[in-house]
Design an enzyme around this catalytic site. Structure first.
Site, PDB file in Angstrom:
ATOM      1  N   ASP A 305       0.799  -1.270  -0.154  1.00 21.74           N
ATOM      2  CA  ASP A 305      -0.096  -0.036  -0.082  1.00 21.74           C
ATOM      3  C   ASP A 305       1.038   1.218  -0.178  1.00 21.74           C
ATOM      4  O   ASP A 305       2.259   1.035   0.266  1.00 21.74           O
ATOM      5  CB  ASP A 305      -1.008   0.128   1.278  1.00 21.74           C
ATOM      6  CG  ASP A 305      -1.995   0.898   1.004  1.00 21.74           C
ATOM      7  OD1 ASP A 305      -2.123   1.667   0.054  1.00 21.74           O
ATOM      8  OD2 ASP A 305      -3.140   0.614   1.622  1.00 21.74           O
TER       9      ASP A 305
HETATM   10  C1  BGC Z   1      -4.904   3.305   0.152  1.00 20.30           C
HETATM   11  C2  BGC Z   1      -5.225   2.494  -0.832  1.00 20.30           C
HETATM   12  C3  BGC Z   1      -5.035   2.872  -2.225  1.00 20.30           C
HETATM   13  C4  BGC Z   1      -3.756   3.649  -2.299  1.00 20.30           C
HETATM   14  C5  BGC Z   1      -3.341   4.168  -3.864  1.00 20.30           C
HETATM   15  C6  BGC Z   1      -3.840   4.071   0.051  1.00 20.30           C
HETATM   16  O1  BGC Z   1      -3.728   5.204   0.977  1.00 20.30           O
HETATM   17  O2  BGC Z   1      -4.953   2.716   1.370  1.00 20.30           O
HETATM   18  O3  BGC Z   1      -6.207   1.665  -0.687  1.00 20.30           O
HETATM   19  O4  BGC Z   1      -5.059   2.026  -3.170  1.00 20.30           O
HETATM   20  O5  BGC Z   1      -3.688   4.655  -1.303  1.00 20.30           O
HETATM   21  O6  BGC Z   1      -3.948   5.328  -3.782  1.00 20.30           O
END
Ligand code: BGC
Length: 786
Positions: A305
């Site tokens: 993530d």
């Molecule tokens: C989130 C994810 C997301 C990623 C990319 C993160 O803060 O937890 O779900 O896909 O950002 O934007």
């Protein structure tokens, strides 16, 4: 001497165990995968494999590491964002994926650099969070799941994929398949609720929709099952918080939707921010290697993530970026989203012999497989004429409206003047329309709104005015989400006095109060909205309360006093038309809750598929404090009921359904035979039990019903949920019409993760329910003999 040698060998073995990266097994799984099987991946293709092999042979170590690096080109928001040198890095082969690119021109711009300027011409894979639509915004995921309609979810995801791919996006970070039992957690809005079976079916639908019939089609995008795993169990519902989940619960509750998404062919998976049983999911060898690779044989990308690899320092399992990179990569992660530590340290870690190059090769293979499967080597660019900048096609609007209509959950519909308040009749000529969500197009799009445009959204006020004319709608906003003046509240009360009925559109502001980093400790209506509701109700005019929220709200007063309450979630661009059609009965509510709705925050976590205790409250009256030891020493609160406000799968209809007693094809199954059949895939598995029921619409209007089948096992080696969903079906019935609904259950419907830590079927007593929600129905017995 001999002892010393032995001692040294032992030390070496321990050291190897401690420092060696998690090892992916080469053979078929020795332990049982979920249901004992590797996932069916579209990436496991010999034609792709030989292309990957050939390319890998030409790559330098630096080029390999480049494939494992991902950066966001969007607004500066974290460690690797806001850099100036993406183009140069891409030209040098230092980046495998970009995301958050603003448009198709930018996607093609960077792709040209990758394909034309980098030494091996390896294309980028361009990602974006396409969560519940790209431009055609559908209901938020919790709403989409509340349709209990995988078909409409698939159609929505297909449209999202077509639109996103036309803008150069070939990878979405969706679906979020985290099981969540805690509505304080803001991200509960992004998932499919609390049930692993329903979660799995919805996850499969998203994957089918996004990836289409063939990933290589130019309008297919790779799906990403996230956040692997346990993120939804954040302690206290506080985002990013630690989770403690036993292996039993992990296997039976949290892992199944991931398995389903990947078994449907999902090409990628994203690790979660949380620590799971003390080990951050970003660097967890058990989940990332043992389960994902060695049991499930997943051949696609495991990406971190956002910035999560560097966050291992904050977690406390690394004191510097190099160790963070080492821990995440050696645990089994392939790609570093954003935190730049793979970029900075992986090469060095290989040169220092801390990470074997063979492990780098594995990760690069995972990335290249997805790129080949997407056809990016043959068709790296996006045709810039494909994107529609004009009006949205009617077909997309129709799906958006149908999805919204099916997502609404009618929570309460009491008689007013001896007739249920909803649906409204033509006698309702004037409506006081009140609340911060009555005319806010941006809010209808919900959080994670993709590239949606508020101008595409039709609000309730617009749609209602179309129906009743400008004089029929007396609009008074009544204040904002958090603030309201006395004048605003008084104006709303006056509007209600001058109308036949009042419709209040109340709830949460989607971007600041729901989704990521928006956990709430209080689940009531924010600001002065409850006061507004009570004052408008005090006029004596019939009130319809429409709730727009990303989670259940605890509103005991409303659920006791307001005659009609419907949960609308955030319905997307067709919010207004869908709501007005539903209010007036042209569409009949058929959405069902995908989570148990608590009465008060103190009940959380509350979920239907719970285990029994040694002291169940049984038939004890919990509506008053305990008065004797029989009433006291049971599993209960002394100041609250045990039951939820609304159970899992609850939802009213304008129809009225009657169920016959379920008929089973047999009342005895053999554990030995079922266990032997376990190793057949669920979709191809043979039917071991059929359960049939006659469902009759005894109401006055055509309506759809979600018929549900639950199973409860007693006498197993580990305690199993009191009841657990195993099948469901939507049926459409005309007034007076009956339909015989037959469910065919595979052996997997009876599988448990047993006391010896393996999947099996055990002799036990089974109870089978077919019912309209998780609290109703009479169970029919069945026995599983040895
Ligand atoms: C989130 C994810 C997301 C990623 C990319 C993160 O803060 O937890 O779900 O896909 O950002 O934007």
């Amino acid at each position: 001497m001999y002892h010393r040698l032995l001692w040294h060998c032992l030390l070496l073995a321990i050291l190897l165990l401690v420092i060696e990266p998690a090892v992916r097994s080469q053979n078929a799984p020795t332990g049982p995968g979920f249901h004992g099987l590797p996932v069916r991946s579209k990436l496991a293709d010999p034609a792709i494999e030989s292309k990957v092999d050939a390319l890998l042979k030409q790559m330098t170590l630096a080029e390999k590491v480049g494939q494992l690096v991902q950066y966001s080109v969007g607004t500066p928001a974290g460690p690797g964002t806001g850099r100036e040198d993406y183009g140069e890095m891409v030209a040098k082969g230092e980046v495998g994926s970009l995301y958050n690119l603003p448009d198709v021109a930018a996607a093609n711009h960077y792709q040209h650099i990758a394909v034309e300027k980098s030494r091996l011409h390896i294309p980028l894979i361009n990602g974006l969070d396409v969560i519940h639509g790209y431009r055609t915004e559908f209901p938020v995921p919790l709403g989409l799941a509340s349709t209990w309609d995988p078909d409409i979810v698939q159609r929505a995801a297909r449209i999202a994929a077509q639109e996103a791919s036309a803008a150069g996006v070939r990878w979405t970070f969706s679906p979020m398949v985290d099981i969540a039992r805690d509505p304080r957690w803001g991200r509960i809005i992004e998932g499919a609720g609390e049930d692993p079976y329903l979660g799995g079916e919805i996850a499969r639908a998203y994957v089918r929709g996004y990836q289409g019939t063939n990933l290589a089609n130019s309008d297919s995008i790779a799906a990403c099952a996230k956040h692997y795993v346990g993120y939804g169990a954040a302690e206290g519902g506080r985002d990013y918080n630690t989770t403690e989940i036993s292996e039993h619960t992990l296997r039976e509750v949290y892992l199944p939707p991931f398995y389903a998404a990947l078994d449907e062919g999902g090409a990628t998976v994203m690790s979660a921010f949380n620590a799971l049983n003390g080990v951050p999911a970003t660097a967890n060898p058990f989940t990332l290697t043992e389960v994902l690779r060695n049991e499930w044989h997943f051949p696609g990308i495991a990406v971190s993530d956002f910035g999560a690899v560097r966050e291992l320092i904050a977690h406390g399992i690394a004191n510097d970026g190099e160790t963070a990179a080492y821990r995440a990569f050696s645990a089994g992660l392939d790609m570093d989203m954003e935190s730049s530590v793979f970029h900075e340290y992986l090469l060095k870690l290989v040169e220092d012999r801390k990470i074997p190059e063979a492990r780098i090769d594995q990760a690069v293979r995972d990335v290249l497989r997805v790129k080949f499967a997407l056809g990016l080597f043959d068709n790296p660019y996006t045709d810039e004429t494909r994107e529609n900048h004009g009006a949205l096609p009617q077909a997309s609007l129709d799906v958006a409206r149908a999805a919204a209509e099916r997502s609404f959950v009618l929570l309460r519909n009491e008689p007013v003047n001896s007739r249920r308040l909803l649906p409204l009749t033509s006698e309702t000529q004037t409506v006081a329309l009140i609340g911060p969500l009555a005319d806010d197009p941006g809010a209808m799009l919900g959080s994670w709104g993709g590239r949606s445009r508020p101008g595409d959204a039709v609000t309730l006020k617009t749609a209602l005015t179309q129906r009743l004319g400008p004089h029929g709608v007396k609009y008074a906003q009544g204040g904002d989400f958090l603030a309201a003046t006395d004048e605003q509240i008084n104006a709303a009360v006056e509007a209600a006095r001058s109308a036949d009925i009042a419709i209040l559109a109340l709830g949460e502001e989607p971007n600041s109060m729901t989704a990521e980093a928006a956990s709430r400790a209080h689940l009531d209506l924010p600001g002065r909205q409850e006061e507004l509701l009570e004052k408008v109700s005090a006029t004596g005019k019939p009130v319809v309360l429409l709730l727009f929220s990303g989670r259940p709200l605890t509103l005991p007063w409303a659920f006791a006093h307001v005659p009609a309450v419907m949960e609308a979630w955030f319905p997307g661009i067709q919010a207004g038309p869908a709501l007005v059609r539903t209010l007036y009965g042209e569409s009949v509510p058929s959405g069902r809750l995908v989570l148990s709705w608590p009465r008060s925050v103190g009940q959380i976590p509350i979920y239907y598929n719970a285990l029994d205790t040694g002291r169940p409250a049984g038939n004890i009256d919990l509506s008053h404090p305990p008065t004797n030891s029989e009433e006291k020493y049971v599993s209960r609160y002394i100041d609250e009921l045990n039951s939820p406000q609304f159970p899992f799968a609850y939802g009213l209809s304008y129809g009225d359904f009657h169920y016959s007693v379920p008929e089973l094809s047999t009342n005895k199954l053999s554990a030995k035979e079922l266990a032997a059949d376990l190793h057949t895939r669920p979709a191809d598995a043979k039917t071991v039990l059929t359960v049939s029921v006659n469902v009759t619409n005894s109401g006055k209007v055509p309506a759809e019903e979600v018929v549900q089948l639950y199973v409860g096992l007693r006498g197993t080696s580990v305690a199993e949920p009191v009841r657990a969903l195993k099948a469901f079906r939507r049926v459409a019935l005309a007034p007076g019409q009956s339909d015989r609904v037959t469910f065919s259950l595979p052996p997997q419907a009876f599988v448990i993760w047993d006391v010896h830590n393996s999947y099996t079927v055990e002799p036990c007593q089974v109870r089978v329910w077919v019912s309209p929600d998780s609290a109703q129905g009479q169970p029919v017995p069945l026995e599983i003999t040895p």
